[in-house]
Design a protein around this motif. Structure first.
Motif, mmCIF file in Angstrom:
data_model
loop_
_atom_site.group_PDB
_atom_site.id
_atom_site.type_symbol
_atom_site.label_atom_id
_atom_site.label_comp_id
_atom_site.label_asym_id
_atom_site.label_seq_id
_atom_site.Cartn_x
_atom_site.Cartn_y
_atom_site.Cartn_z
ATOM 1 N N LEU A 11 0.828 -1.206 0.000
ATOM 2 C CA LEU A 11 0.000 0.000 0.000
ATOM 3 C C LEU A 11 0.866 1.263 0.000
ATOM 4 O O LEU A 11 0.608 2.212 -0.748
ATOM 5 N N VAL A 12 1.908 1.267 0.820
ATOM 6 C CA VAL A 12 2.824 2.409 0.870
ATOM 7 C C VAL A 12 3.521 2.592 -0.475
ATOM 8 O O VAL A 12 3.697 3.711 -0.957
ATOM 9 N N ALA A 13 3.890 1.490 -1.108
ATOM 10 C CA ALA A 13 4.605 1.545 -2.388
ATOM 11 C C ALA A 13 3.772 2.172 -3.500
ATOM 12 O O ALA A 13 4.326 2.706 -4.470
ATOM 13 N N LEU A 14 2.450 2.128 -3.385
ATOM 14 C CA LEU A 14 1.591 2.711 -4.424
ATOM 15 C C LEU A 14 1.896 4.196 -4.637
ATOM 16 O O LEU A 14 1.824 4.698 -5.753
ATOM 17 N N LYS A 15 2.248 4.892 -3.561
ATOM 18 C CA LYS A 15 2.502 6.342 -3.639
ATOM 19 C C LYS A 15 3.689 6.676 -4.540
ATOM 20 O O LYS A 15 3.720 7.743 -5.137
ATOM 21 N N THR A 16 4.658 5.775 -4.621
ATOM 22 C CA THR A 16 5.860 6.062 -5.411
ATOM 23 C C THR A 16 5.941 5.238 -6.691
ATOM 24 O O THR A 16 6.921 5.336 -7.429
ATOM 25 N N THR A 17 4.915 4.457 -6.965
ATOM 26 C CA THR A 17 4.877 3.646 -8.179
ATOM 27 C C THR A 17 4.538 4.536 -9.367
ATOM 28 O O THR A 17 3.680 5.412 -9.265
ATOM 29 N N SER A 18 5.193 4.321 -10.487
ATOM 30 C CA SER A 18 4.916 5.117 -11.684
ATOM 31 C C SER A 18 3.490 4.844 -12.170
ATOM 32 O O SER A 18 2.935 3.763 -11.934
ATOM 33 N N THR A 19 2.924 5.809 -12.863
ATOM 34 C CA THR A 19 1.559 5.655 -13.375
ATOM 35 C C THR A 19 1.444 4.460 -14.319
ATOM 36 O O THR A 19 0.486 3.686 -14.203
ATOM 37 N N PRO A 20 2.400 4.260 -15.252
ATOM 38 C CA PRO A 20 2.287 3.056 -16.095
ATOM 39 C C PRO A 20 2.290 1.760 -15.279
ATOM 40 O O PRO A 20 1.566 0.815 -15.605
ATOM 41 N N ASP A 21 3.079 1.729 -14.196
ATOM 42 C CA ASP A 21 3.099 0.532 -13.351
ATOM 43 C C ASP A 21 1.792 0.379 -12.562
ATOM 44 O O ASP A 21 1.336 -0.741 -12.323
ATOM 45 N N LEU A 22 1.187 1.513 -12.158
ATOM 46 C CA LEU A 22 -0.119 1.443 -11.492
ATOM 47 C C LEU A 22 -1.151 0.853 -12.446
ATOM 48 O O LEU A 22 -1.956 0.007 -12.065
ATOM 49 N N LYS A 23 -1.091 1.272 -13.707
ATOM 50 C CA LYS A 23 -2.038 0.757 -14.705
ATOM 51 C C LYS A 23 -1.809 -0.728 -14.956
ATOM 52 O O LYS A 23 -2.763 -1.485 -15.147
ATOM 53 N N ALA A 24 -0.546 -1.150 -14.926
ATOM 54 C CA ALA A 24 -0.250 -2.580 -15.096
ATOM 55 C C ALA A 24 -0.807 -3.377 -13.910
ATOM 56 O O ALA A 24 -1.378 -4.459 -14.090
ATOM 57 N N GLN A 25 -0.662 -2.822 -12.692
ATOM 58 C CA GLN A 25 -1.233 -3.494 -11.514
ATOM 59 C C GLN A 25 -2.749 -3.576 -11.635
ATOM 60 O O GLN A 25 -3.358 -4.565 -11.254
ATOM 61 N N TRP A 26 -3.358 -2.503 -12.154
ATOM 62 C CA TRP A 26 -4.811 -2.496 -12.340
ATOM 63 C C TRP A 26 -5.220 -3.668 -13.227
ATOM 64 O O TRP A 26 -6.141 -4.407 -12.920
ATOM 65 N N ARG A 27 -4.524 -3.812 -14.360
ATOM 66 C CA ARG A 27 -4.857 -4.891 -15.295
ATOM 67 C C ARG A 27 -4.741 -6.252 -14.611
ATOM 68 O O ARG A 27 -5.562 -7.134 -14.818
ATOM 69 N N GLU A 28 -3.719 -6.399 -13.789
ATOM 70 C CA GLU A 28 -3.483 -7.668 -13.091
ATOM 71 C C GLU A 28 -4.556 -7.940 -12.028
ATOM 72 O O GLU A 28 -5.081 -9.042 -11.931
ATOM 73 N N LEU A 29 -4.896 -6.910 -11.244
ATOM 74 C CA LEU A 29 -5.802 -7.103 -10.110
ATOM 75 C C LEU A 29 -7.283 -7.051 -10.477
ATOM 76 O O LEU A 29 -8.112 -7.658 -9.804
ATOM 77 N N PHE A 30 -7.631 -6.311 -11.522
ATOM 78 C CA PHE A 30 -9.033 -6.181 -11.909
ATOM 79 C C PHE A 30 -9.356 -6.930 -13.198
ATOM 80 O O PHE A 30 -10.513 -7.020 -13.581
ATOM 81 N N ASP A 31 -8.342 -7.405 -13.896
ATOM 82 C CA ASP A 31 -8.520 -8.115 -15.166
ATOM 83 C C ASP A 31 -9.327 -7.264 -16.157
ATOM 84 O O ASP A 31 -10.227 -7.749 -16.834
ATOM 85 N N SER A 32 -8.998 -5.965 -16.191
ATOM 86 C CA SER A 32 -9.642 -5.047 -17.127
ATOM 87 C C SER A 32 -8.709 -3.857 -17.344
ATOM 88 O O SER A 32 -7.739 -3.676 -16.603
#
Length: 149
Positions: A11-32
């Protein structure tokens, strides 16, 4: 699944994660595909999803209660119930638009918008006050393209 003690670190790491990496996590966690909203929205939804997967989601009884409350709020109005809650920018979001050399900043509030210290219920009213003509506020502030307006 992650060990529970790694969840706070994720959760803490989300603050410093790049936006493209946040979007990649989204795809992985939400499958969309991630929605086209601001970074803060992505972070908060990802944080919830990470915890939901690790600790479990809402109880069925809570989900039913929320659905009943939602029905009470929209009064069974089909038009209101079709409007997605995530189409509204998050409260605190600042919308910036330059018009005839002047920068206008609108802040999204819990119950509408604020411009020049005054509350407004709609972006269209603000766009009209700025331009003197009728505008679709969502188009004026770049939240919706003219074709979809």
């Amino acid at each position: 699944m992650n060990k529970p003690d790694t969840i706070p670190a994720r959760l803490v790491a989300l603050k410093t994660t790049s936006t493209p990496d946040l979007k990649a996590q989204w795809r992985e966690l939400f499958d969309s595909e991630p929605p086209p909203f601001n970074r803060r929205y992505l972070e908060s939804r990802l944080a919830y999803r990470i915890q939901e997967l690790a600790y479990g989601g809402l109880k069925l009884e809570t989900i039913r209660r929320l659905e009943r409350l939602g029905e009470d709020l929209d009064g069974g109005d089909r038009k209101k119930s079709r409007v997605r809650a995530d189409t509204m920018p998050i409260a605190g979001t600042r919308l910036i638009r330059e018009w005839q050399g002047v920068e206008h900043v609108v802040t999204v509030t819990a119950d509408g918008f604020e411009w020049q210290g005054r509350p407004y219920k709609s972006l269209s009213a603000i766009a009209r006050a700025i331009t003197g003509t009728r505008w679709n506020g969502w188009v004026f502030f770049g939240l919706k393209s003219r074709r979809r307006a």
